[in-house]
Design an enzyme around this catalytic site. Structure first.
Site, PDB file in Angstrom:
ATOM      1  N   TRP A 100      21.849 -12.869  47.760  1.00 20.87           N
ATOM      2  CA  TRP A 100      22.026 -11.642  46.977  1.00 20.87           C
ATOM      3  C   TRP A 100      21.774 -11.874  45.496  1.00 20.87           C
ATOM      4  CZ3 TRP A 100      21.183  -7.219  48.933  1.00 20.87           C
ATOM      5  CH2 TRP A 100      21.522  -6.955  50.269  1.00 20.87           C
ATOM      6  N   ASP A 171      28.455  -8.888  40.841  1.00 19.94           N
ATOM      7  CA  ASP A 171      28.196  -8.149  42.076  1.00 19.94           C
ATOM      8  C   ASP A 171      29.302  -8.507  43.063  1.00 19.94           C
ATOM      9  OD1 ASP A 171      27.407  -7.113  44.474  1.00 19.94           O
ATOM     10  OD2 ASP A 171      25.464  -8.139  44.551  1.00 19.94           O
ATOM     11  N   LYS A 195      31.428  -2.663  52.499  1.00 21.86           N
ATOM     12  CA  LYS A 195      32.153  -3.839  52.977  1.00 21.86           C
ATOM     13  C   LYS A 195      33.666  -3.623  52.882  1.00 21.86           C
ATOM     14  CE  LYS A 195      27.909  -5.617  52.510  1.00 21.86           C
ATOM     15  NZ  LYS A 195      26.897  -5.840  51.494  1.00 21.86           N
TER      16      LYS A 195
HETATM   17  C1  LIG Z   1      25.665  -5.743  50.872  1.00 26.94           C
HETATM   18  C2  LIG Z   1      25.425  -6.310  49.538  1.00 26.94           C
HETATM   19  C3  LIG Z   1      24.532  -5.725  48.626  1.00 26.94           C
HETATM   20  C4  LIG Z   1      23.618  -4.584  48.979  1.00 26.94           C
HETATM   21  O1  LIG Z   1      24.199  -3.406  49.177  1.00 26.94           O
HETATM   22  P1  LIG Z   1      23.302  -2.132  49.556  1.00 26.94           P
HETATM   23  O2  LIG Z   1      24.343  -1.065  49.522  1.00 26.94           O
HETATM   24  O3  LIG Z   1      22.685  -2.362  50.878  1.00 26.94           O
HETATM   25  O4  LIG Z   1      22.298  -1.950  48.485  1.00 26.94           O
HETATM   26  C5  LIG Z   1      24.412  -6.284  47.382  1.00 26.94           C
HETATM   27  N1  LIG Z   1      25.114  -7.380  47.039  1.00 26.94           N
HETATM   28  C6  LIG Z   1      25.964  -7.976  47.892  1.00 26.94           C
HETATM   29  C7  LIG Z   1      26.720  -9.184  47.455  1.00 26.94           C
HETATM   30  C8  LIG Z   1      26.153  -7.462  49.170  1.00 26.94           C
HETATM   31  O5  LIG Z   1      26.990  -8.060  50.016  1.00 26.94           O
END
Ligand SMILES: *Cc1c(COP(=O)(O)O)cnc(C)c1O
Length: 359
Positions: A100, A171, A195
């Site tokens: 990511w 993030d 999540k």
């Molecule tokens: C799932 C995830 C994303 C992406 O999320 P989307 O909603 O699919 O754009 C970005 N960063 C991390 C760390 C993630 O786990």
């Protein structure tokens, strides 16, 4: 009993889904669905204010931070962060710790002239780990420092908040609300919702108010933090249903005892699974203990020819979505807040039995 170990969209608290189902066609006695009400309706707005209050309570968010509910999930923020927080000729620092962070870096490179990538992943005798901060090649005048505290695909976590001069952007898509957090150490935190917050598509952004200065004037208005802060995240029609479900999840976390209770539960679940893997000659996790994720736990069968059989039997026992990410292979168990301890226990019981039957 079904336990869903999906990395995301992931399981939601059963109590939240049951409540949403019960009031789907009749939100709070109004005779209509929450999906059918105007986002400008005072009662809907009151709900969003309560959601903000609850998430502020849970994370003890200081008053000089804004809370935004935005579109475009986690990845939408990859470009929003770059365009809002850095001028086109600025320098920004990105810590690369896995899949990511890599995506975030490639997106930032479209908008910012100097993206200083700090390669922090290393192979050690203990497994993959993140190098110590004194080995990072930080820029002098970075507009911000970006990192991903929990790499969802790789199962790698940076547990200590870095100590850097630039505003920290994190993030936290797969770790937000999993444990208490000192928000004051960050310039901006963002998280795709699917999540630990609610349905996909929504993104939670927590941003220090002095950073609400749009650095690139051509940023898409929907993604403009300053505009969204001024408009109460309603510059355009928000994802009203996802926001409502997020509000219900915040209430559920509070009722469960808040982030201390979540952290305690998450640590106990993760310990159970790591202990099972570490004490077995059948399974292996190749991440150094200090960088192991509490949320996403990848593990491999040493006899990978048994992968398909493992997944088939697990599914038959109600243990779903254990297949590892296609980049990593093997297995991955994601256990966010909504996964009860009994889910981790059921998985470990199955793994122990499966190992015995195939040894
Ligand atoms: C799932 C995830 C994303 C992406 O999320 P989307 O909603 O699919 O754009 C970005 N960063 C991390 C760390 C993630 O786990």
């Amino acid at each position: 009993m079904i336990y869903n170990f999906s990395a995301g969209p992931a399981m939601l608290p059963a109590a939240v889904l049951a409540k949403a189902q019960a009031e789907l066609c009749n939100w709070g006695g109004r005779g209509i669905s929450v999906m059918e009400i105007s986002h400008r309706d005072p009662e809907y707005i009151a709900m969003t204010h309560e959601a903000e209050r609850d998430v502020r309570d849970l994370l003890a968010i200081p008053d000089n931070y804004s809370v935004l509910f935005m579109h475009g999930g986690g990845r939408g923020q990859f470009s929003a962060v770059a365009q809002n927080l850095a001028a086109a000729d600025a320098t920004v620092d990105y810590l690369n710790t896995g899949t990511w962070s890599g995506y975030a870096i490639r997106e930032a490179q479209k908008y910012v002239g100097q993206v200083n990538v700090i390669e922090a992943l290393q192979d050690t005798a203990e497994g993959k780990s993140v190098s110590a901060q004194n080995e990072w090649n930080l820029s002098e005048n970075a507009a911000y420092f970006h990192y991903c505290p929990n790499e969802t695909v790789d199962g790698i976590a940076v547990h200590e908040i870095p100590d850097v001069a630039a505003p920290i952007v994190a993030d936290m898509s797969s770790v937000i609300l999993a444990e208490p957090l000192d928000v004051s150490k960050f310039g901006l935190i963002y998280a795709g919702a699917q999540k630990n917050i609610g349905p996909s598509g929504l993104a939670l952004v927590i941003v220090r108010n002095d950073l609400l200065v749009t650095q690139q004037e051509r940023v898409c208005t929907v993604m403009n933090y300053r505009v969204q802060a001024e408009e109460g995240s309603m510059y355009n029609t928000p994802n009203t249903f996802a926001w409502y479900l997020a509000a219900e999840v915040f209430k559920w976390i509070k009722a469960e005892g808040g982030l201390e209770a979540m952290a305690d539960l998450n640590q106990r679940k993760a310990k159970l699974l790591y202990d099972c893997v570490d004490h077995s000659a059948f399974y292996v996790n190749r991440i150094a203990p200090k960088n192991r994720s509490l949320m996403n736990i990848p593990f491999q069968l040493r006899r990978s020819e048994l992968d398909a059989e493992f997944l088939k039997q697990a599914k038959a026992e109600g243990l779903l979505a254990l297949k590892g990410h296609r980049f990593v292979g093997g297995m991955r168990a994601s256990m966010y807040n909504a996964m009860p301890y009994s889910g981790a226990q059921a998985l470990v019981d199955f793994m122990t039995r499966f190992a015995k039957e195939h040894s």
